[in-house]
Design an enzyme around this catalytic site. Structure first.
Site, short mmCIF file in Angstrom:
data_model
loop_
_atom_site.label_atom_id
_atom_site.label_comp_id
_atom_site.label_asym_id
_atom_site.label_seq_id
_atom_site.Cartn_x
_atom_site.Cartn_y
_atom_site.Cartn_z
N GLY A 148 0.92 -0.78 -0.07
CA GLY A 148 0.52 0.01 0.52
C GLY A 148 0.48 1.29 0.19
O GLY A 148 1.79 1.38 -0.29
N ILE B 68 1.13 3.57 2.47
CA ILE B 68 2.63 4.23 3.38
C ILE B 68 3.61 2.79 4.05
O ILE B 68 4.99 2.84 3.53
CB ILE B 68 1.90 4.63 4.89
N ASP C 236 0.69 -9.11 2.07
CA ASP C 236 -0.44 -8.01 1.35
C ASP C 236 -2.04 -8.75 0.29
O ASP C 236 -1.67 -9.44 -0.36
CB ASP C 236 0.32 -6.75 0.30
N LYS D 197 -9.47 1.76 5.10
CA LYS D 197 -9.13 3.29 5.61
C LYS D 197 -9.82 3.90 5.01
O LYS D 197 -10.04 5.11 4.82
CB LYS D 197 -7.53 3.32 5.21
N SER E 289 -4.36 6.09 14.13
CA SER E 289 -4.40 7.33 13.74
C SER E 289 -4.98 8.44 14.30
O SER E 289 -5.57 8.89 14.92
CB SER E 289 -5.61 6.70 12.48
N THR F 249 -7.86 10.20 13.89
CA THR F 249 -8.45 10.33 14.12
C THR F 249 -9.20 9.83 15.25
O THR F 249 -10.69 9.58 15.44
CB THR F 249 -9.62 8.98 13.13
N TYR G 264 -14.44 3.31 10.69
CA TYR G 264 -12.87 2.96 10.64
C TYR G 264 -12.52 4.01 12.16
O TYR G 264 -10.75 3.08 12.09
CB TYR G 264 -12.91 4.15 9.23
N LYS H 73 -9.89 2.35 15.15
CA LYS H 73 -8.17 2.12 15.16
C LYS H 73 -8.60 1.90 16.69
O LYS H 73 -7.25 2.26 17.05
CB LYS H 73 -7.87 3.06 14.57
N PHE I 12 -1.14 11.44 11.60
CA PHE I 12 -1.50 12.93 10.57
C PHE I 12 -1.83 12.31 9.15
O PHE I 12 -2.59 11.87 9.00
CB PHE I 12 -1.37 14.05 11.59
N ASN J 269 -11.30 10.02 -1.54
CA ASN J 269 -11.68 10.70 -0.81
C ASN J 269 -10.72 11.84 0.21
O ASN J 269 -11.46 13.07 0.43
CB ASN J 269 -11.13 9.27 0.36
P1 NAD Z 1 -3.41 1.91 1.75
O1 NAD Z 1 -5.08 0.60 1.40
O2 NAD Z 1 -2.58 2.29 0.52
O3 NAD Z 1 -2.77 0.11 2.48
C1 NAD Z 1 -3.25 -0.15 3.57
C2 NAD Z 1 -2.82 -2.02 2.20
O4 NAD Z 1 -3.36 -3.48 3.50
C3 NAD Z 1 -3.30 -2.39 1.26
O5 NAD Z 1 -2.21 -2.51 0.31
C4 NAD Z 1 -4.27 -3.25 1.62
O6 NAD Z 1 -4.30 -3.90 0.34
C5 NAD Z 1 -4.19 -4.02 2.98
N1 NAD Z 1 -4.62 -4.99 3.45
C6 NAD Z 1 -6.12 -4.32 3.64
N2 NAD Z 1 -6.50 -5.59 4.39
C7 NAD Z 1 -6.35 -6.42 4.19
C8 NAD Z 1 -5.86 -7.68 4.71
N3 NAD Z 1 -7.26 -8.45 5.54
N4 NAD Z 1 -4.89 -8.51 4.65
C9 NAD Z 1 -4.01 -8.36 4.20
N5 NAD Z 1 -3.47 -7.23 3.41
C10 NAD Z 1 -5.01 -6.41 4.09
O7 NAD Z 1 -3.47 2.43 3.08
P2 NAD Z 1 -2.74 2.75 3.65
O8 NAD Z 1 -2.45 4.99 3.47
O9 NAD Z 1 -0.84 2.89 2.91
O10 NAD Z 1 -2.98 3.14 4.77
C11 NAD Z 1 -1.98 1.97 5.77
C12 NAD Z 1 -2.31 2.15 7.13
O11 NAD Z 1 -2.10 4.02 8.20
C13 NAD Z 1 -3.81 1.26 7.62
O12 NAD Z 1 -4.05 0.74 8.59
C14 NAD Z 1 -4.72 3.09 7.63
O13 NAD Z 1 -5.66 3.09 8.04
C15 NAD Z 1 -3.20 3.94 8.59
N6 NAD Z 1 -3.56 5.04 8.66
C16 NAD Z 1 -3.71 5.77 6.71
C17 NAD Z 1 -3.89 7.19 7.26
C18 NAD Z 1 -3.94 7.55 5.39
O14 NAD Z 1 -4.35 8.77 5.45
N7 NAD Z 1 -3.31 7.18 4.50
C19 NAD Z 1 -4.03 8.30 7.79
C20 NAD Z 1 -3.75 7.58 9.82
C21 NAD Z 1 -3.20 5.79 9.58
N1 UDP Z 2 -11.73 17.94 1.45
C1 UDP Z 2 -11.77 19.06 0.41
N2 UDP Z 2 -12.12 18.17 -1.06
C2 UDP Z 2 -12.09 16.90 -0.48
C3 UDP Z 2 -11.26 16.80 0.14
C4 UDP Z 2 -10.78 17.01 1.68
O1 UDP Z 2 -12.30 19.77 1.21
O2 UDP Z 2 -12.53 16.66 -1.80
C5 UDP Z 2 -10.50 18.76 2.81
C6 UDP Z 2 -11.78 17.94 4.18
O3 UDP Z 2 -12.53 18.89 4.19
C7 UDP Z 2 -10.52 18.22 5.28
C8 UDP Z 2 -8.98 17.97 4.26
O4 UDP Z 2 -9.46 18.71 2.95
O5 UDP Z 2 -10.78 19.40 5.78
C9 UDP Z 2 -8.71 16.84 4.74
O6 UDP Z 2 -9.33 15.95 4.29
P1 UDP Z 2 -9.07 14.17 4.31
O7 UDP Z 2 -10.08 13.59 3.50
O8 UDP Z 2 -7.73 14.01 3.08
O9 UDP Z 2 -8.42 14.33 5.96
P2 UDP Z 2 -9.48 14.10 6.82
O10 UDP Z 2 -10.13 14.61 6.70
O11 UDP Z 2 -9.02 12.80 7.19
O12 UDP Z 2 -7.80 14.50 7.75
#
Ligand code: NAD
Ligand code: UDP
Length: 340
Positions: free
Chosen positions: A12, A14, A33, A86, A126, A128, A151, A155, A180, A200
């Site tokens: 994925g 990150i 994965d 996510k 997160s 969140t 979601y 977490k 963040f 999103n």
């Molecule tokens: P991503 O969707 O790119 O990566 C998640 C990976 O997990 C994907 O490759 C997916 O195929 C794999 N996956 C999901 N369910 C699985 C399962 N049951 N078995 C095996 N693989 C599985 O997301 P990301 O943005 O890289 O996020 C990584 C982690 O960080 C997630 O847990 C997410 O909730 C958390 N996180 C992400 C954000 C963000 O904004 N991107 C913020 C806070 C936390």
């Molecule tokens: N946002 C927006 N338009 C979009 C997507 C996000 O205005 O198409 C805004 C959203 O309301 C928030 C910020 O951008 O204020 C970050 O949103 P994101 O979904 O990336 O992260 P999160 O809300 O989960 O922190």
């Protein structure tokens, strides 16, 4: 000394950036994965950038037998657990799927880890979990509030499960990282964020407008109590985030228990600032319109990241312009993500 790290969700966004940094520091990496939200091509690109090998198992963390086989045949030192669903909006539509995948998946993983006596874990949480902040910047000691969606609840539940696990067996070594808002991409432009369907999140939406895949950015509300009325978030470069995981692994080599850290920059930027900075850096106009607030959104959220600095020796290095530049390079070179 080199270690063998199992990375769930390593294909994925990150995960792939973290795998790259682990390889760069000389660790062996095993990725698990199920490719539900990723492409194996990401790992091919990581191999190309680093010139190093990654062991990959296409498997689901809910599949205990498959996980057991992997632990049985490999000497694993620690696990970084990214695998999870996510999409906040989707989680309100199919909460059971989210709880099952994220919560049951983590429990299954921990059961197999315990069975094979691998008790070092870094978990992706997160910001969140704080819900609507009562005060800013957010400190780890502040109450974890009421997340507004399944979601976020998943977490928070996992955090509690991990704390209970450590309480029951103090030999566990667990770092919970509260991310963040990760944006940006590796400077090679070969790996980056590749969301399915309509993004999103803000940055992938902006980059898709810039590259011509979408017409207009919708800004969700300009009547928040913030500097310009639009939402404020703490955006962090995904490479900085990845490096935070390497520091967390270092911590686990010396300390048992559960440790929780914010990974953010401590600086909040508004949606308008994001769109304007991106346009400036990329030279691409970002047409935008103000629309209604998105349900469940909060006005502002940014970290106090001093615990990670003091305890892990980690601070974010990359500024907003660099984040925008790297996001743009990835999108420009891969207008359709890994499908190009
Ligand atoms: P991503 O969707 O790119 O990566 C998640 C990976 O997990 C994907 O490759 C997916 O195929 C794999 N996956 C999901 N369910 C699985 C399962 N049951 N078995 C095996 N693989 C599985 O997301 P990301 O943005 O890289 O996020 C990584 C982690 O960080 C997630 O847990 C997410 O909730 C958390 N996180 C992400 C954000 C963000 O904004 N991107 C913020 C806070 C936390
Ligand atoms: N946002 C927006 N338009 C979009 C997507 C996000 O205005 O198409 C805004 C959203 O309301 C928030 C910020 O951008 O204020 C970050 O949103 P994101 O979904 O990336 O992260 P999160 O809300 O989960 O922190």
């Amino acid at each position: 000394m080199s270690s063998t790290i199992l990375v769930t969700g390593g294909a994925g966004y990150i995960g792939s950036h973290t795998v790259l940094e682990l390889l760069n520091q000389g660790d062996q990496v095993i990725v698990v994965d199920n490719l539900s939200n990723a492409s194996e091509e990401a790992l091919e690109r990581v191999k190309k950038i680093t010139g190093k090998h990654v062991v990959f198992f296409q498997a689901d963390i809910l599949d205990k037998a498959a996980l057991s086989q992997i632990f049985k045949h490999n000497q694993i030192d620690a696990v970084i657990h990214f695998a999870g669903l996510k999409a906040v909006g989707e989680s309100t539509q199919i909460p059971l799927t989210y709880y099952h995948n994220n919560v049951t998946g983590t429990i299954t993983l921990c059961q197999v880890m315990a069975e094979y006596n691998v008790k070092s874990l870094v978990f992706s949480s997160s910001a969140t979990v704080y819900g609507d902040p009562q005060a800013l910047p957010l400190l780890e000691s502040m109450p974890t509030g009421l997340p507004t969606n399944a979601y976020g609840h998943s977490k928070l539940m996992i955090e509690e499960i991990l704390r209970d696990l450590s309480e029951s067996d103090p030999s566990w070594r667990i770092v919970i990282l509260r991310y963040f808002n990760p944006i940006g991409a590796h400077e090679s432009g070969l790996i980056g964020e590749d969301p399915n369907g309509i993004p999103n999140n803000l940055m992938p939406f902006i980059t898709q407008v810039a590259v011509g895949r979408r017409d207009t950015l919708s800004i969700f509300g300009n009547d928040y109590n913030t500097k310009d009325g639009t939402g404020v978030r703490d955006y962090i470069h995904v490479v900085d985030l990845a490096l935070g995981h390497l520091k967390a692994l270092e911590k686990l080599k010396t300390d048992a228990g559960v440790f929780t850290y914010n990974l953010g920059t401590g600086v909040g930027y508004s949606v308008l600032e994001m769109a304007n900075t991106f346009a400036e850096v990329s030279g691409q106009p970002i047409p935008h319109q103000i629309v209604d607030r998105r349900p469940g959104d909060i006005a502002a959220c940014y970290a106090d990241a001093s615990a990670a600095k003091n305890d892990l020796g980690w601070t974010a290095q990359f500024d907003l312009k660099r984040m925008c530049k790297d996001s743009w390079r990835w999108q420009k070179n891969n207008p359709n993500g890994y499908k190009d």
